[in-house]
Enzyme design. Structure first.
Site, short mmCIF file in Angstrom:
data_model
loop_
_atom_site.label_atom_id
_atom_site.label_comp_id
_atom_site.label_asym_id
_atom_site.label_seq_id
_atom_site.Cartn_x
_atom_site.Cartn_y
_atom_site.Cartn_z
N GLU A 53 13.59 -2.37 11.98
CA GLU A 53 14.59 -3.29 12.40
C GLU A 53 14.46 -3.64 13.77
O GLU A 53 14.56 -4.65 14.32
CB GLU A 53 15.92 -3.03 11.59
CG GLU A 53 16.09 -3.00 10.80
CD GLU A 53 16.08 -1.20 9.75
OE1 GLU A 53 17.30 -1.74 9.40
OE2 GLU A 53 15.68 -0.87 10.72
N CYS A 67 21.29 1.48 9.66
CA CYS A 67 21.59 2.66 9.99
C CYS A 67 22.82 1.75 11.07
O CYS A 67 22.51 1.08 11.85
CB CYS A 67 20.78 2.72 9.95
SG CYS A 67 20.02 2.71 11.79
N TRP A 82 -14.85 25.29 -8.07
CA TRP A 82 -14.06 24.50 -7.72
C TRP A 82 -14.04 23.76 -9.34
O TRP A 82 -15.07 23.45 -9.53
CB TRP A 82 -14.36 23.83 -7.33
CG TRP A 82 -14.01 23.87 -5.58
CD1 TRP A 82 -15.26 24.34 -4.32
CD2 TRP A 82 -13.21 23.81 -4.81
NE1 TRP A 82 -14.85 24.53 -3.20
CE2 TRP A 82 -13.28 25.05 -3.95
CE3 TRP A 82 -11.86 24.25 -4.48
CZ2 TRP A 82 -12.48 25.62 -2.49
CZ3 TRP A 82 -10.22 24.71 -3.94
CH2 TRP A 82 -11.09 25.86 -2.95
N ARG A 141 -7.99 19.69 5.82
CA ARG A 141 -9.33 20.38 7.10
C ARG A 141 -9.89 18.89 6.55
O ARG A 141 -11.06 18.58 7.91
CB ARG A 141 -10.13 21.49 6.25
CG ARG A 141 -9.60 22.69 7.05
CD ARG A 141 -9.86 23.64 6.04
NE ARG A 141 -10.22 23.75 4.93
CZ ARG A 141 -9.55 24.37 4.15
NH1 ARG A 141 -8.05 24.80 4.58
NH2 ARG A 141 -9.63 24.35 3.27
#
Length: 356
Positions: A56, A79, A174, A211
């Site tokens: 805001e 807030c 993998w 990474r």
């Protein structure tokens, strides 16, 4: 996308702005704001990171004098308390905003409707609940953390078409593609902490750092009941990021590691106790990367919030199951996902859903 009205159109822009800071605002939520006058946007802003101006304030600064008599759209209730920054409600009042449109009420018990009450008492017109579900999705981790003190838990793993994490010999690197591996690093960059079990730490010797994309390294957490960890692990020695070991063992660990000792419950460390401790450390987003026993433990505890499964186009046959026994006897007892989404990453299929 088609919107029902002007309020939805401008709130959608506020949501788009909020998402620019995905993974960067913790422990604060993502928030976006748009200021509109005579049907035109005169100011925009989003919360970049904790301690910096709220959405805001940035939007008001950009709007300047044009904020006078304008409508302010914000994804989360402004807030009304002093934190690291002054309350946004006073800035909104001072800039003579005529109307405030809010997506979702702040679940923080210190605010929770009080911000809107302050604005309303100042004579500002209030509309709330605009694109409520979409705005609520932006703050899910924050909402859980601020109301329970525990982090939002995302379980992520890669498996074969037949549900294996690895072969019988433990080979897993993998299973998924290079594109998926990059996505995993993105998830780490968006998380406050990454957690694995001792078996995964000892077998894979991962770094758990970021990474392949830009971003900060998360806190690294190892869960080990017995305290048996190989001395040469990257997590214990590389000092690339903080490492926390949560154990019920009196075993000694390297001085550069932080140790949390919890009592074992039913032959394993109590998952809720783990989350409470991590919450005390300010962890809002927790990413659980494995292995099978750890994933199973979090699912059995019913304290996980989201699951991300990468399905690779390979078939392994006999191997290590992604998930162990959940004591499910009938389909009605199975864990169910809501808000399910799927997409392709390289040759892999990504499935994301929130646990019901």
């Amino acid at each position: 996308m088609r919107y029902l009205n002007q309020d939805e159109r401008f709130m959608a822009q506020a949501i788009k702005l909020a998402l620019k800071a995905e993974g960067k605002t913790s422990p604060n939520p993502m928030v976006g704001c748009v200021i509109v006058k005579n049907g035109h946007i005169v100011g925009e802003g989003y919360h970049h990171k904790a301690g910096e101006p709220h959405a805001e304030i940035l939007a008001l600064e950009e709007a300047g004098e044009k904020a006078n008599g304008a409508t302010l759209y914000v994804t989360l209730e402004p807030c009304c308390i002093f934190g690291r920054t002054p309350p946004c409600t006073q800035a909104i009042i001072n800039n003579k905003i005529r109307r405030v449109v809010v997506g979702v009420i702040d679940p923080n018990p210190k605010i929770n409707g009080r911000g809107l009450a302050v604005l309303k008492n100042a004579g500002i017109s209030i509309s709330s609940g605009i694109m409520k579900n979409e705005c609520a999705d932006l703050i899910k981790p924050y909402a859980k953390y601020i109301t329970t003190g525990m982090p939002f838990v995302t379980i992520k793993y890669a498996q074969s078409l037949d549900g294996r994490l690895a072969t019988k010999t433990g080979s897993s690197q993998w299973i998924s593609s290079a594109a998926t591996l990059k996505y995993s690093h993105q998830l780490r960059a968006q998380s406050d902490a990454v957690l694995i079990g001792a078996a995964t730490a000892n077998h894979d010797n991962p770094r758990l750092t970021v990474r392949l994309v830009k971003g900060n390294n998360p806190l690294r957490v190892v869960l080990t009941k017995t305290g048996k960890l190989k001395k040469n692990l990257h997590l214990l020695n590389d000092k690339k990021a903080r490492t926390v070991i949560i154990t019920s063992s009196p075993a000694k660990f390297p001085k550069n590691c932080e140790i949390i000792r919890l009592s074992a419950k039913e032959n394993s460390i109590d998952i809720k106790a783990v989350l409470v401790e991590l919450g005390k450390m300010g962890v809002v987003n927790l990413l659980v990367e494995g292995g099978a026993a750890t994933i199973t433990g979090f699912l059995k505890s019913k304290l996980a919030d989201r699951i991300i499964v990468v399905v690779a186009p390979i078939i392994i046959g006999d191997g290590i199951n992604a998930i162990g026994n959940l004591n499910v006897k009938t389909i009605n007892q199975s864990l169910k996902l809501i808000k399910v989404d799927s997409k392709r990453i390289g040759d892999d299929c990504l499935i994301i859903g929130d646990l019901k």
